[in-house]
Design an enzyme around this catalytic site. Structure first.
Site, short mmCIF file in Angstrom:
data_model
loop_
_atom_site.label_atom_id
_atom_site.label_comp_id
_atom_site.label_asym_id
_atom_site.label_seq_id
_atom_site.Cartn_x
_atom_site.Cartn_y
_atom_site.Cartn_z
N LYS A 191 63.08 16.76 44.13
CA LYS A 191 62.88 17.81 45.14
C LYS A 191 62.02 18.97 44.63
CE LYS A 191 65.36 16.11 48.58
NZ LYS A 191 64.67 15.69 49.83
N GLU A 213 66.90 24.11 54.23
CA GLU A 213 68.12 23.39 54.57
C GLU A 213 68.47 22.53 53.36
OE1 GLU A 213 65.17 22.27 55.12
OE2 GLU A 213 65.34 20.27 54.26
N SER A 233 65.61 8.90 41.81
CA SER A 233 65.18 10.17 42.40
C SER A 233 66.00 11.37 41.93
CB SER A 233 65.22 10.08 43.92
OG SER A 233 66.51 9.67 44.35
#
Lengths: 262, 413
Positions: free
Chosen positions: B107, B129, B396
Site C-alpha cells: 500500500k 479509507e 502483498s
C-alpha cells in the site's frame, strides 16, 4: 424541451411565484405512512421523492438513516411506482435516486413505469450529464424531464453544457457537501446562481441545507424555488410515534410553502 | 548500480502498448470505469487528473518519488525463491516480497505517490479509507513524512478486528474515524471518505487505496503500484533467464494484483490468476467473490462487477481477510476478466488459512490473510497451475496484523 415539468416551472415563474419542493424518502418511516405523508404535500408545487439506495454517498446522516429504514421495509422501484399510482392527491413528482437501482430495474422499464405513475422528472445523483444521453432520451419519451445538478465547484463553461441537457429545471446544490439540514445558509448558492444566470435562462431551484421558512424566503429571493429535504425527514423521524404526524408534517409543508409563495 | 536504479525508474512516458491505451480519455476500460460522482466532485476530479498527468511527466516529481521509494519504502523489494514450498508443490515458486516494504504491505507505493501529489496540489490535508488497516497505516505514514494532516475512515467492525493497525495510525498522528453505517466495513469507510471529500474538497486530497473509484483513481493507483511488476520482470529475468508461466495475486479492490500483472499484460506467454475471497460459502452475504456471483453495477464512482440484489442494492460481504471484504472490484479487472486476459478464482476462509500455515511453517514467513488467499490457491487439488510451472506470487503484505484473526478462527480467545 416541451416537458410537463418545464411547463409547470414556466407557469410558476410567469405569475411571479416560486416553487416550493418538499422531499420525502420513499418508504420512510414505513410504506403505509409514506403514502399518507404523500397526501399531505398539497401545499407544495412539486414533490421530490428519494428512491432509497444502500450506499447513498451524496447524502448526509438524515437521508442515509431514512434510506436504511426504507430498505428494511422492502422499498424498491416497483413498490414506489405502485404507491405513486394509488396516491394521486399530490403534486407532480421528481424522483431522486442513484444510478444503480435504476440500472437494476432496467432503464427503459424504469422510465416507462415512472412516467405512467406521474413522475415528471428524474435526478440521478451520481450520473454525470455527459454520460446520460441515452437515459435522458428514454426519459423524455415518457415525459420524464432530466433535472441536472450544478454545484459551487461547477465552472461556467460546464454550466452551459449541463444547461443544454436539462429539460426540466436546474438543481443548484447550495453547498459543496452532502444533503443535510444546516443552521445557516452560506453565500455559495447565491454566487452559483449568479454565475448560472449568465449562461442560461432555465429555472433554477436550490437544495441541500435549506431547513426553515426563513431559509426558503432567503433562497427564493434569488432562485426560482427551494427544496427542503433533511429537515422534513428529521421531523418525520422525531414524530414517527405520534398519531399527529400527518398533521404536523402538513403544517410544516404549508409553512415552508407559504414562505416561498410570499 | 545502474541495474538497481532501473528498478525504481518511473513508468515509461510513451503510451505505445495496448495495456497503456486503457483507460481511455473518459476513464473507461471498455464498458467499465467512468466517473460516476456527484456534480460537486466532477471538477475536482478533472483537476486531479490534470495535476496527476503533469506530475507524471515531471522529472522532478518522478525523481523525488523514486528516491523515497528506494530509501524510505525500501525498494526494490526482493524476489524470493521459496525453495521448500516449491519442493512440496512441484513448481518453481518465487514470492514478490511486498511484505518487506515499509509498513509491511504494498500500500505504501501508492500512498507516497498520492501524498507527494497532494503536497504538489497545495492540499494540507489527506483522508483515506481502510479495511485491513494497511492502507490507513500507509497513508498515515506518508502524511507524517510529508507533514500533512490525516484522517482515516474505518468501519467499526474493522477497527475491532484490526485493532493493532488503529493504534499504529494514531501513533503516527492520524485521526481514525470509526464508521457505523451499513455493514461497518470497507465499503462504508469509502462512502464516509467520499462524503468528507465532497465537503472539504478545497483543502483535502482523498488518498484512495485501491484501483477503485472514479477516474483517474483506478489508473493513478495502478500506475503507482505497477512498480511491483517492473521490478519483478528484471528480477525474474536475472534469476531464471525467462519470464514466469504464471503470476498469482489476491484480489480485493485489486491494487496489488494489477500492480504485479500490468507489466506483463502484453506478454502472451505469461498467464495471470487473481484470487478472490470465497468467505464461508458462495451464497449472498457470505463471500466477496465478485466474479463468481456479481454482475455489472455502479458504486462509489465506478462501473464494475458488483455483488448486489435484484433491486440494485449492495449485498453484505464476508471474508476472514478484511482487505478482501469488499463488494466490488477495480474496473480494469472487470475488463480483463471479460476478455479472458486475466483469470479469476476464489478460495474460502479455511483454504486461505491453510495457505497462511503453509508459508509460515515451510518458509518462516507469516503472510497477511489477504496474500494467504493467493498462496492457499496453490495448495488446492483444483488449482489450474500445471506442476513444473515457474510462478511469481505477490506476497502483498505481512501477517502480524492478522494474528488475532487467525487465533479466533482456530477457536482460541
Amino acid at each position: 424541451m416541451g416537458s410537463s415539468l418545464a411547463a409547470q416551472m414556466h407557469r410558476i415563474r410567469s405569475c411571479g411565484s416560486k416553487a416550493f419542493i418538499p422531499f420525502l424518502t420513499a418508504g420512510f418511516p414505513d410504506p403505509q405512512r409514506f403514502r399518507v405523508l404523500l397526501s399531505q404535500t398539497r401545499a407544495a408545487d412539486l414533490l421530490e421523492v428519494g428512491l432509497p439506495f444502500s450506499d447513498p454517498v451524496a447524502d448526509g446522516p438524515s437521508i442515509c438513516h431514512a434510506s436504511e429504514v426504507a430498505l428494511r421495509h422492502g422499498m424498491d422501484a416497483g413498490r414506489l411506482f405502485e404507491i405513486l399510482a394509488q396516491e394521486t392527491e399530490r403534486p407532480p413528482v421528481v424522483l431522486m435516486t442513484y444510478l444503480n437501482p435504476l440500472l437494476a430495474y432496467g432503464a427503459e422499464r424504469f422510465m416507462r413505469d415512472a412516467g405512467r405513475c406521474g413522475v415528471r422528472g428524474v435526478i440521478l445523483t451520481d450520473l454525470p450529464p455527459e454520460d446520460g444521453g441515452e437515459l435522458f432520451e428514454l426519459a423524455a419519451a415518457h415525459d420524464v424531464a432530466s433535472v441536472l445538478l450544478v454545484a459551487p465547484t461547477t465552472p461556467e463553461e460546464r454550466m452551459q453544457q449541463i444547461a443544454a441537457r436539462t429539460t426540466g429545471f436546474l438543481y443548484c446544490v447550495a453547498v459543496a457537501g452532502t444533503t443535510g439540514a444546516r443552521k445557516q445558509l452560506g453565500s455559495d448558492a447565491r454566487e452559483t446562481i449568479a454565475r448560472l444566470r449568465r449562461v442560461t435562462a432555465l429555472p433554477v431551484v436550490v437544495g441541500f441545507g435549506i431547513s426553515t421558512p426563513e431559509h426558503v424566503r432567503e433562497t427564493c429571493a434569488f432562485a426560482d424555488g427551494a427544496v427542503v429535504g433533511s429537515a422534513l425527514v428529521d421531523l418525520i423521524r422525531q414524530q414517527q410515534a405520534s398519531e399527529a404526524l400527518p398533521q404536523l408534517f402538513a403544517a410544516r409543508v404549508a409553512a415552508l410553502a407559504a414562505a416561498a409563495h410570499e | 548500480m545502474s541495474g538497481e536504479k532501473r528498478l525504481t525508474d518511473p513508468a515509461p512516458g510513451g503510451r505505445t502498448s495496448a495495456r497503456h491505451a486503457l483507460p481511455d480519455r473518459g476513464g473507461w476500460f471498455g464498458v467499465y470505469g467512468g466517473r460516476y460522482v456527484a456534480e460537486t466532485l466532477v471538477t475536482p476530479l478533472a483537476e486531479l487528473e490534470r495535476a496527476y498527468a503533469e506530475a507524471r511527466a515531471d522529472v522532478g516529481f518522478q525523481e523525488e518519488l523514486g528516491t523515497l521509494l528506494e530509501n524510505f519504502v525500501g525498494r526494490p523489494t526482493p524476489l524470493y525463491f521459496a525453495a521448500r514450498l516449491s519442493q512440496q508443490l512441484g513448481s518453481r515458486i518465487y514470492l514478490k516480497r511486498e511484505d518487506l516494504a515499509h509498513t509491511g504491505a504494498h500500500k505504501i507505493n501508492n500512498t507516497v505517490g498520492q501524498c507527494l501529489l497532494a503536497r504538489r496540489m497545495g492540499k494540507p490535508r489527506v483522508i483515506a479509507e481502510t479495511g485491513a488497516g494497511q492502507h490507513g497505516v500507509a497513508t498515515a505514514t506518508a502524511a507524517a513524512l510529508l507533514g500533512l494532516e490525516c484522517d482515516v475512515y474505518m468501519g467499526r467492525v474493522d477497527t475491532e478486528r484490526q485493532a493493532l493497525n488503529v493504534h499504529r495510525m494514531e501513533l503516527l498522528g492520524a485521526r481514525v474515524v470509526p464508521v457505523d453505517s451499513g455493514s461497518r466495513t470497507l465499503k462504508d469507510a469509502i462512502s464516509a471518505a467520499m462524503r468528507d471529500w465532497v465537503s472539504h474538497v478545497d483543502s483535502t486530497h482523498y488518498v484512495l487505496g485501491s484501483v477503485l473509484g472514479a477516474h483517474p483513481y483506478p489508473m493513478m493507483v495502478r500506475d503507482f503500484q505497477s512498480i511491483i511488476g517492473r521490478e519483478t520482470r528484471t528480477q525474474i529475468l536475472a534469476a531464471e533467464g525467462r519470464l514466469p508461466n504464471w503470476l498469482v495475486a489476491c484480489v480485493g479492490g485489486g491494487s496489488n494484483s494489477i500492480g504485479l500483472f500490468f507489466e506483463f499484460l502484453d506478454e502472451p506467454s505469461v498467464r495471470m490468476l487473481g484470487i478472490e475471497a470465497g468467505g464461508e460459502a458462495i451464497e449472498p452475504g457470505r463471500h466477496a467473490a465478485r466474479f463468481a456471483a456479481g454482475r455489472s453495477g455502479v458504486l462509489q464512482g465506478t462501473k464494475s462487477y458488483l455483488l448486489q440484489d435484484d433491486a440494485g442494492n449492495v449485498l453484505e460481504t464476508h471474508s476472514i481477510s478484511a482487505g478482501l471484504d469488499y463488494c466490488s472490484v477495480g474496473p480494469e479487472h472487470a475488463y480483463y476478466h471479460d476478455n479472458g486476459r486475466i483469470q479469476y478464482d476464489s478460495i474460502d476462509d479455511d483454504e486461505a488459512l491453510a495457505g497462511f500455515d503453509a508459508l509460515t511453517r515451510l518458509e518462516g514467513i507469516m503472510p497477511a490473510l489477504e496474500s494467504a488467499h493467493a498462496l492457499g490457491y496453490l495448495l488446492l487439488d483444483r488449482s489450474r497451475i500445471e506442476p513444473g510451472s515457474l510462478l511469481v506470487v505477490n506476497l502483498s503484505g505481512r501477517g502480524d496484523k492478522d494474528v488475532q484473526s487467525v487465533l479466533r478462527a482456530r477457536g482460541k480467545p
